[in-house]
Enzyme design. Structure first.
Site, mmCIF file in Angstrom:
data_model
loop_
_atom_site.group_PDB
_atom_site.id
_atom_site.type_symbol
_atom_site.label_atom_id
_atom_site.label_comp_id
_atom_site.label_asym_id
_atom_site.label_seq_id
_atom_site.Cartn_x
_atom_site.Cartn_y
_atom_site.Cartn_z
ATOM 1 N N TYR A 108 0.800 -1.387 0.035
ATOM 2 C CA TYR A 108 0.214 -0.048 0.140
ATOM 3 C C TYR A 108 0.955 1.206 -0.050
ATOM 4 O O TYR A 108 0.617 2.183 -0.798
ATOM 5 C CB TYR A 108 -0.845 0.007 1.221
ATOM 6 C CG TYR A 108 -1.692 1.037 1.276
ATOM 7 C CD1 TYR A 108 -2.904 1.336 0.478
ATOM 8 C CD2 TYR A 108 -1.447 2.332 2.033
ATOM 9 C CE1 TYR A 108 -3.499 2.545 0.362
ATOM 10 C CE2 TYR A 108 -2.225 3.434 2.119
ATOM 11 C CZ TYR A 108 -3.303 3.592 1.406
ATOM 12 O OH TYR A 108 -4.072 4.664 1.335
ATOM 13 N N LYS B 246 1.219 4.102 -3.200
ATOM 14 C CA LYS B 246 0.932 5.437 -2.836
ATOM 15 C C LYS B 246 2.292 6.576 -3.103
ATOM 16 O O LYS B 246 2.077 7.724 -3.633
ATOM 17 C CB LYS B 246 0.231 5.883 -1.693
ATOM 18 C CG LYS B 246 -1.015 4.958 -1.556
ATOM 19 C CD LYS B 246 -2.151 5.623 -2.484
ATOM 20 C CE LYS B 246 -3.425 5.197 -2.088
ATOM 21 N NZ LYS B 246 -4.325 5.652 -3.265
#
Length: 255
Positions: free
Chosen positions: A178, A182
């Site tokens: 994750y 990002k």
């Protein structure tokens, strides 16, 4: 799609049938824009759009799975046929890769033991999906008088914040999926901004904060409306607004 006033700005929000995306759609609609609810599930997308229309707003559902190029192309064609342009693109659709848990609790993302298939799936949505949608919508955005692209990122993307052992994110579990996805998204934002600067397309990344949504099993402490507000601010920038930036509600986020 029924007739809409041609002077209204047209905004597409991916992953907009719930959570932050839904909040962004509501706030853009409240500004008088025609909002296109991008959703993988046709039923859920139409339900969200119908609720906005019932409130007096211009909203329509668009079937859009950012990992399915066929639906991406179909969505672009549908917007082209109905509106002939797109003024705002909000790349909101994203996954944590860990089910309904927050990045803080994502034990399965620890780099030394992570499942590579899960990492690939997260990047497929959070990075490659953004490229697919952005590239498909760019011809429509170029027809706008004031095109804006906002990529919904996260404070977890900040290398400065997450590398500080004494900082506010020191308690975050290391993530191979994750958080790096990002970080890649914010880097990608800069590259798009640099390419499109000469065309007047403003491209920025936004960290909405820890918002109470399904993706973190509703452990967030910020409301959807609060998280959506900074996204909407960047989506409605004037011609003198920034580009190639990374922002939260308080201002610039360190890279």
């Amino acid at each position: 799609m029924s007739e809409e006033p041609t002077h209204r700005k047209v905004a597409l929000v991916t992953g907009a049938n719930k959570g932050i995306g839904r909040g962004v759609a509501e706030q853009l609609a409240a500004l008088g824009m025609t909002v296109l609810i991008g959703a993988r599930d046709p039923g859920r997308g139409e339900e969200a759009a119908a609720e906005l229309r019932a409130a007096g707003f211009g909203a329509y559902a668009v079937v859009l799975d950012v990992t399915d190029q066929a639906t991406v192309r179909a969505a672009a064609n549908r917007i082209d046929e109905r509106f002939g342009r797109l003024d705002i693109l909000v790349n909101n659709a994203g996954i944590t890769g860990s089910g309904q848990v927050s990045p803080e609790d994502a034990h399965d993302q620890v780099p030394s033991s992570v499942d590579l298939d899960m990492v690939r799936a997260v990047f497929e949505t959070n990075v490659f999906g953004v490229i697919a949608v952005t590239n498909a919508m760019l011809p429509l955005l170029r027809r706008s008088a004031a095109p804006r692209i906002v990529n919904v990122s996260s404070h977890a993307a900040s290398l400065a914040l997450t590398s500080d052992p004494d900082g506010p994110f020191a308690a975050l579990l290391p993530s191979a999926a994750y958080s790096p996805s990002k970080s890649a998204l914010t880097a990608l934002t800069v590259q798009y901004a640099n390419e499109l600067r000469k065309d007047g397309v403003l491209v920025n990344a936004v960290a909405p904060g820890f918002v109470d949504t399904d993706s973190n099993n509703h452990t967030g402490f910020r409301t959807v409306a609060q998280g959506a507000a900074v996204v909407v601010r960047l989506a409605s920038l004037g011609s003198d607004g920034p580009t190639a930036g990374f922002f939260d509600e308080e201002g610039s986020v360190p890279w």
